[in-house]
Design an enzyme around this catalytic site. Structure first.
Site, PDB file in Angstrom:
ATOM      1  CG  HIS A   1      -1.815   3.746  -3.042  1.00  0.00           C
ATOM      2  ND1 HIS A   1      -2.982   3.688  -3.446  1.00  0.00           N
ATOM      3  CD2 HIS A   1      -1.803   2.749  -2.004  1.00  0.00           C
ATOM      4  CE1 HIS A   1      -3.649   2.872  -2.924  1.00  0.00           C
ATOM      5  NE2 HIS A   1      -3.060   2.157  -1.960  1.00  0.00           N
TER       6      HIS A   1
ATOM      7  NE  ARG B   1      -8.092   0.651   2.150  1.00  0.00           N
ATOM      8  CZ  ARG B   1      -7.542  -0.226   1.003  1.00  0.00           C
ATOM      9  NH1 ARG B   1      -6.615  -0.560   0.751  1.00  0.00           N
ATOM     10  NH2 ARG B   1      -8.685  -0.945   0.379  1.00  0.00           N
TER      11      ARG B   1
HETATM   12  C1  SIN Z   1      -0.191   1.930   3.103  1.00  0.00           C
HETATM   13  O1  SIN Z   1       0.087   0.787   3.886  1.00  0.00           O
HETATM   14  O2  SIN Z   1       0.494   2.571   3.189  1.00  0.00           O
HETATM   15  C2  SIN Z   1      -1.135   1.512   2.095  1.00  0.00           C
HETATM   16  C3  SIN Z   1      -1.752   0.227   1.989  1.00  0.00           C
HETATM   17  C4  SIN Z   1      -2.669   0.532   1.236  1.00  0.00           C
HETATM   18  O3  SIN Z   1      -3.859   0.369   1.283  1.00  0.00           O
HETATM   19  O4  SIN Z   1      -2.713  -0.039  -0.174  1.00  0.00           O
END
Ligand code: SIN
Length: 276
Positions: A252, A267
């Site tokens: 991602h 997270r």
């Molecule tokens: C995010 O901020 O969308 C993802 C951040 C990550 O956990 O890499």
């Protein structure tokens, strides 16, 4: 796949699905847990909307999928080492995750999955992009698959967590100790048995056994390949959305197009095992 307790709406045929019909702040019944797990295995990243969830409930949801992972460099959140705060505002000079990556791939046992709950989002922008490493692997030619299938690569973190993001304070592994690990360039997912590319431009520094120019050229080719839009989906956040991605088969990157607006959330990361 037939689901009885949840609804699963794919975002693309390749990666990503939105899940509805479940409140993940509450204990899940066995059937619902199995269906959420199956949807994650099938789609590599799943999304939930309108989830009211405390930090304790967020951790409890993560623990359904395994032990929680402790980040090697991030600060704890409200006394919880298992929770990372994701925050950007008008004072931010950089935000985490702006390059394609699989979370903490520098660890010997990189996390299986990450669960992000955003509480504050910009009026527009701030999407997260996801890329299927199954699709990226499968689209390579057979000779390239054969060649990279026998290679391993080094994943490091000092250049990310210390030099780029400037983390200060206590490190998980002790003074100035940033994890470095050697992983296969192609890993086999322990649940689905599918092959996935496992190098990323954030943490991977070189391919073991190749000359520097060979390693650079091969990694550049693979990173360009991973950036192919046909392997991607893009998630537009709303307040209280949750994204749960499988780091073993998805990468991602965040899109920081919303400066100076605030984007904020938490997270929880689920521990994983040694890639093979
Ligand atoms: C995010 O901020 O969308 C993802 C951040 C990550 O956990 O890499």
């Amino acid at each position: 796949m037939a689901y009885e307790t949840i609804e699963v709406t794919p975002l693309s045929p390749v990666i990503g699905a939105e899940i509805s019909g479940v409140d993940i702040s509450k204990p899940l019944g066995n059937q619902t847990f199995q269906e959420v797990h199956d949807a994650l295995m099938a789609h590599q990243v799943i999304f939930f909307r309108d989830q009211e969830m405390s930090l304790d409930e967020h951790m409890a949801f993560g623990k359904l999928f395994g032990e929680l992972h402790i980040h090697p460099a991030a600060r704890e959140t409200q006394g919880h080492k298992e929770i990372i705060t994701i925050h950007a505002d008008e004072r931010s000079k950089v935000v985490a995750g702006m390059r394609w990556h699989s979370d903490v791939s520098c660890d010997a046992e990189p996390p299986m999955g990450s669960i992000l709950h955003l509480h504050t989002i910009p009026a527009s922008g701030g999407d997260t992009m996801f890329a299927s490493m199954y699709a990226a692997h499968d689209a390579l030619s057979d000779p390239v698959k054969d060649f990279i299938g026998g290679l391993s690569a080094w994943h490091e973190s000092a250049h990310v967590h210390r030099d780029r993001l400037g983390h200060k304070g206590t490190l998980r592994d002790g003074d100035d100790s940033y994890p470095v690990s050697l992983h296969p360039v192609v890993r086999t997912h322990p649940v689905t048995g599918r092959k996935a590319l496992f190098v990323n431009e954030n943490f991977t520094t070189r391919i073991d056994g190749l000359k520097p120019r060979e390693s650079e050229a091969l990694l550049k080719m693979l990173y360009d390949h991973i950036a192919t839009p046909e392997f991607h989906c893009r998630f537009a956040w709303r307040e209280k959305s949750v994204a749960f991605w499988d780091n073993r088969c998805a990468q991602h990157r965040v899109v920081w197009d919303y400066f100076p607006a605030v984007r904020h959330g938490y997270r929880v990361t689920v521990a994983g095992d040694k890639p093979f």
